[in-house]
Design a protein around this motif. Structure first.
Motif, PDB file in Angstrom:
ATOM      1  N   THR A 157       0.827  -1.205   0.000  1.00  0.00           N
ATOM      2  CA  THR A 157       0.000   0.000   0.000  1.00  0.00           C
ATOM      3  C   THR A 157       0.864   1.259   0.000  1.00  0.00           C
ATOM      4  OG1 THR A 157      -1.638  -1.254   1.281  1.00  0.00           O
ATOM      5  CG2 THR A 157      -1.968   1.120   1.116  1.00  0.00           C
ATOM      6  N   ALA A 172       2.164   1.660  -3.553  1.00  0.00           N
ATOM      7  CA  ALA A 172       1.081   2.089  -4.436  1.00  0.00           C
ATOM      8  C   ALA A 172       0.685   3.535  -4.163  1.00  0.00           C
ATOM      9  CB  ALA A 172      -0.121   1.163  -4.276  1.00  0.00           C
ATOM     10  N   TYR A 229       0.203   7.492  -6.412  1.00  0.00           N
ATOM     11  CA  TYR A 229      -1.173   7.976  -6.524  1.00  0.00           C
ATOM     12  C   TYR A 229      -1.198   9.270  -7.329  1.00  0.00           C
ATOM     13  CZ  TYR A 229      -5.792   9.601  -5.042  1.00  0.00           C
ATOM     14  OH  TYR A 229      -7.092  10.051  -5.017  1.00  0.00           O
ATOM     15  N   GLU A 243      -8.432  -0.188  -2.276  1.00  0.00           N
ATOM     16  CA  GLU A 243      -8.654  -1.226  -3.280  1.00  0.00           C
ATOM     17  C   GLU A 243      -8.951  -0.607  -4.648  1.00  0.00           C
ATOM     18  OE1 GLU A 243     -10.406  -5.085  -0.995  1.00  0.00           O
ATOM     19  OE2 GLU A 243     -11.816  -3.435  -1.293  1.00  0.00           O
ATOM     20  N   THR A 244      -9.808   0.403  -4.651  1.00  0.00           N
ATOM     21  CA  THR A 244     -10.257   1.003  -5.908  1.00  0.00           C
ATOM     22  C   THR A 244      -9.198   1.913  -6.526  1.00  0.00           C
ATOM     23  OG1 THR A 244     -12.547   0.948  -5.148  1.00  0.00           O
ATOM     24  CG2 THR A 244     -12.033   2.425  -6.984  1.00  0.00           C
ATOM     25  N   GLY A 280      -5.382  -0.156  -6.096  1.00  0.00           N
ATOM     26  CA  GLY A 280      -5.290  -1.506  -6.642  1.00  0.00           C
ATOM     27  C   GLY A 280      -4.677  -2.522  -5.707  1.00  0.00           C
ATOM     28  N   LYS A 288      -5.080  -5.329  -2.668  1.00  0.00           N
ATOM     29  CA  LYS A 288      -6.024  -6.248  -2.037  1.00  0.00           C
ATOM     30  C   LYS A 288      -5.369  -6.880  -0.810  1.00  0.00           C
ATOM     31  CE  LYS A 288      -8.997  -5.767  -5.441  1.00  0.00           C
ATOM     32  NZ  LYS A 288     -10.292  -5.061  -5.267  1.00  0.00           N
TER      33      LYS A 288
END
Length: 296
Positions: free
Chosen positions: A197, A200, A204, A274-275, A278, A280
């Motif tokens: 996370t 990711a 963003y 998640e949205t 991406g 999980k």
């Protein structure tokens, strides 16, 4: 290829550096006691995050700085502020984006469930106040900031209430103690999912100066205890919850103020991660297996 600095060489910091390095980026992993390193494209540099000048030198031309450092639990009110201040000043000096590893403490005992990442922070504990002030310092920085908030950790090398209180007794097949309501659903976060996370979030493309929740799994402490015992092929002798007087007598003062997290269901909404990112959540079984890596 980009250049990243990861501050803090615990399980999350090291995994974050590993992910970035394996993608081909140039990574510096820094800590006061960084230890040995065999990670691809990752250089280790011993440094103190409170030293903004040194961190700025290390992080010159960095695209982002990940603040994954941890203070000793009972010293949060004294030790965390110099760490976040040094990291923020370094990010401002070199013009790097700031990605902060945080947790759920800042929402406080009265927050609505499930916790959403856009909820206002309203801490009801000293540690929650510390985390809130840390994020306020980061979000006021002259560089974009994101905080990635996790719940209680599972994973190899993670120090958590579960690893400290329940796991040793499960391994030794002794009566297993924990805190709070053993049947209250609780969010558990995998250290490797935290790192995913963080990475990711650093990419963003939407509006920064916001938070994301790490995708997690929900299970009661009792369910987690029994799943862990089954994986270890151990018998559960008994489970029980410490009372507050017992915790006081055992010197567990730092746990008492946070025990509210386990007294009722702790549900976390991580749909935006998640949205938008991406990411999980790994399965609970994967989390437990990694936690038990040295025991299986």
């Amino acid at each position: 290829m980009s250049f990243y600095v990861v501050v803090g060489a615990g399980p999350v910091g090291r995994e974050t550096a590993r992910l970035l390095g394996e993608e081909g980026h140039d990574v510096v992993l820094t800590s006061r006691s960084v230890g040995s390193n065999a990670l691809q494209n990752v250089r280790t540099v011993q440094a103190d995050a409170t030293d903004a000048a040194e961190l700025s030198r290390i992080g010159r031309n960095a695209d982002a700085i990940f603040m994954c450092a941890m203070a000793t639990y009972h010293r949060w009110p004294t030790d965390f502020f110099p760490i976040i201040d040094g990291t923020v000043r370094a990010a401002e000096t070199v013009g790097a984006k700031l990605v902060v590893l945080g947790n759920l403490y800042g929402y406080g005992q009265n927050a609505d469930s499930p916790l959403r990442s856009d909820l206002s922070l309203d801490p009801t504990s000293r540690k929650g106040t510390v985390r809130t002030i840390m994020w306020q310092r980061a979000v006021r920085a002259d560089v974009p900031a994101i905080e990635v908030r996790s719940s209680d950790y599972l994973g190899h090398g993670a120090i958590s209430y579960f690893s400290l209180l329940a796991l040793p007794s499960i391994i030794e097949e002794k009566p297993t103690p924990f805190i709070g309501d053993l049947d209250a659903t609780h969010a558990w976060t995998f250290t490797k999912d935290v790192a995913k996370t963080l990475v990711a979030a650093s990419r963003y493309t939407g509006e920064w100066d916001r938070a994301f929740h790490v995708p997690s799994q929900h299970a009661s402490p009792r369910e987690l205890i029994h799943k862990t015992a089954a994986m270890l092929r151990r018998n559960i002798v008994d489970t029980r919850s410490y009372s507050i007087p017992e915790m006081e007598a055992l010197g567990m003062h730092e746990l008492i103020e946070m025990s509210y997290l386990f007294e009722s269901p702790l549900l976390v909404d991580f749909s935006d991660a998640e949205t938008l990112l991406g990411v999980k959540a790994s399965s609970l079984e994967t989390m437990i297996a990694d936690t038990l890596r040295d025991h299986l």
